[in-house]
Write an enzyme that holds these catalytic residues in place. Structure first.
Site, PDB file in Angstrom:
ATOM      1  CD  GLU A 113     -14.252  80.363  22.767  1.00  0.00           C
ATOM      2  OE1 GLU A 113     -13.217  79.912  23.293  1.00  0.00           O
ATOM      3  OE2 GLU A 113     -14.230  81.072  21.732  1.00  0.00           O
TER       4      GLU A 113
ATOM      5  CG  HIS B 291     -15.448  50.975   9.520  1.00  0.00           C
ATOM      6  ND1 HIS B 291     -15.710  49.647   9.284  1.00  0.00           N
ATOM      7  CD2 HIS B 291     -15.825  51.637   8.396  1.00  0.00           C
ATOM      8  CE1 HIS B 291     -16.203  49.505   8.058  1.00  0.00           C
ATOM      9  NE2 HIS B 291     -16.286  50.700   7.501  1.00  0.00           N
TER      10      HIS B 291
ATOM     11  CE  LYS C  18      -6.897  83.533  28.345  1.00  0.00           C
ATOM     12  NZ  LYS C  18      -7.120  84.346  27.128  1.00  0.00           N
TER      13      LYS C  18
END
Length: 552
Positions: free
Chosen positions: A359, A390, A514
């Site tokens: 950000e 793994h 938004k």
């Protein structure tokens, strides 16, 4: 330096010198670098506070490091650093100072914003937080029915969630185990549902973290939490004041919600969300670990702040880490950076760093608004060892991508493990050291053949090596060490943003989605007020499909 007189980064002599040096290095081999410099493993180390940094396994020489430091000097890293610590408004797009460092300054420090020393206000809030935390921890704070609080639900998003949630996991062994602490951030109702489903509302306190108290996800969740509380307690609005506190600066909205403004803990515009968990945003963490340990954490932050501010370039750990990131991102075209902590308690640490780094430095225009012609922030990712070994280590070892990585480990396990579990720590750390060695030096075809491997399998069992890593080792994981680690990465991000000439302290990229979500929501619910004609054909078709599936 004004926009007209500033030379573009990739046209500076220092950048050109680094590009030439990179070409001359060709494909550097760590085996050869270590052979030429027998003391490299001890010479390429730094100490800051409790952190031992080994950067010997990087694709650099003394000349590389000298040229990188010259780039930092030419791009004004030190000058911007001093401006930040002085309280100048280096977040230019929002006209704000950047003073998260003031949150951990000692009481007698002087840090001014617009001519006012902010340190007394910082410590006033910390003292208020400490008083509240002790009331909850001692059982003096009771809910509407008179029961002491035993459950705390922190509701926030972004920096109001990632920081305290991460730190709670890191310091879980230091917490009051009689208290249950949960974090809710996702506007998906399932997040809140799972957080409260087995809690007694009479013993539950909600901490609502929103600077403006208008953040849509946070206020939506807070409203639903209030509805749950009042329904379960079968009581009226007056119960809210005993079960909700606010981390905010908007007293009017806080009071309108039903929270007593005496239980509002403030912070300031000069604190960015992703740098805020050591402010009032850390209230739930302080309740969990206690005020004394919270202050130990702040002291760890401050220790590295002072190191970053005063250490010479050759010994400056955040500067070094930032420069190494520039080296790989801009001269090796590395696209990502792995952070691999060998501690289960750091399970959320890399997710926190994702926001801190991505950000901050996920920008494509410079401070003057011009497009940049160079790579900026990397993709940051990783999970705790040994799980990653793994899963995705295969790609790091034998894939085609260069992925610089940080390995973080501790000499001693946490203090409250059973003896048998403590014994496992040596196995964990054996893997820790083995992985950086394997990544650095690999395994040659000749070494594979010497083991009697069939020729057709030799290419498959060869490890190229030359994968750069930083090793960060501390004695043990403590509140202070956590503060040191976070400050180390905060200032690393600062260094890179300064060199790339971007504003590391705004985040306009989160806004567009938004705004569009507010327009689309009425189309989903059928409440009207939105124009479907504003949608592109793909989104319009998806909205129609959603409405059909919902039977609307």
């Amino acid at each position: 330096m004004n926009a007209a007189s500033r030379t573009k980064l990739n046209q500076t002599p220092e950048w050109t010198a680094l590009a030439k040096h990179r070409e001359e290095l060709g494909a550097p081999r760590l085996r050869e670098l270590f052979a030429r410099q027998p003391d490299r493993g001890t010479a390429y180390t730094l100490r800051v506070g409790d952190l031992h940094l080994d950067y010997s396994k990087h694709l650099v020489t003394d000349e590389t490091l000298r040229l990188l430091r010259e780039l930092a000097a030419a791009t004004g890293v030190a000058e911007l650093r001093e401006a930040m610590f002085r309280g100048e408004k280096i977040n230019t797009t929002e006209d704000r100072a950047v003073l998260h460092t003031a949150l951990r300054a000692p009481r007698d420090a002087v840090v001014e914003v617009d001519g006012e020393n902010v340190v007394p206000a910082v410590h006033a809030v910390l003292d208020k937080m400490a008083g509240f935390a002790e009331k909850v921890r001692s059982g003096q704070w009771t809910g509407h029915t008179g029961k002491p609080v035993k459950n705390i639900v922190n509701i926030g998003i972004g920096g109001s969630d990632l920081g305290p949630a991460m730190a709670y996991e890191v310091l879980r062994s230091f917490t009051d185990r009689d208290l249950t602490l949960r974090f809710v951030s996702n506007v998906d109702g399932a997040d809140l549902h799972e957080a409260v489903r087995d809690l007694d509302p009479a013993e539950t306190l909600f901490v609502i973290a929103s600077k403006t108290f208008t953040t849509i996800e946070t206020i939506t969740n807070a409203t639903s939490a209030r509805d749950w509380l009042l329904t379960e307690l079968r009581t009226g609005q007056d119960a809210v004041a005993k079960h909700f506190v606010a981390l905010s600066t908007n007293a009017e909205k806080v009071e309108e919600f039903g929270i007593d403004t005496a239980n509002m803990f403030e912070f300031w515009d000069w604190v960015g969300g992703r740098y805020s968990y050591d402010s009032a945003i850390g209230l739930s963490l302080m309740v969990a670990i206690g005020p004394d340990r919270f202050r130990e954490m702040l002291e760890g932050f401050h220790l590295v702040d002072e190191h970053f501010r005063t250490a010479p370039p050759e010994e400056n750990a955040p500067l070094l880490l930032g420069l190494l990131g520039v080296w790989y991102g801009n001269f090796f075209d590395a696209q990502s950076h792995a952070v691999l902590p060998y501690s289960h308690y750091l399970s959320k640490f890399t997710a926190y760093l994702q926001q801190l780094d991505m950000e901050s430095n996920g920008k494509s225009v410079d401070r003057d608004g011009n497009p940049v012609d160079w790579q900026t922030g990397p993709v940051v990712w990783g999970t705790p060892g040994t799980n990653g070994q793994h899963a995705y280590y295969q790609l790091i070892h034998q894939g085609t991508k260069l992925i610089p990585a940080d390995f973080i480990g501790f000499a001693a396990p946490v203090h409250d493990l059973l003896p048998g579990l403590i014994a496992q720590h040596d196995l964990l750390m054996a893997n820790f050291f083995a992985q950086t060695q394997a990544l650095a030096f690999g395994k040659t075809p000749e070494e594979v053949r010497a083991e009697g491997v069939p020729e057709e399998l030799v290419p498959h069992k060869t490890f190229r090596g030359n994968h750069p890593t930083t090793t960060i080792l501390a004695d043990k994981l403590t509140p202070s060490v956590l503060g040191q680690l976070i400050a180390l990465y905060e200032h690393k991000v600062f260094v890179q943003g300064a060199i790339w000439n971007i504003d590391s302290f705004d985040q306009w990229g989160v806004e567009l989605g938004k705004v569009l979500a507010k327009k689309i929501e009425p189309l989903l619910t059928g409440d009207g007020g939105a124009d479907a004609g504003e949608l592109d054909s793909s989104t319009a078709a998806l909205v129609d499909a959603y409405r059909t599936l919902r039977g609307r």
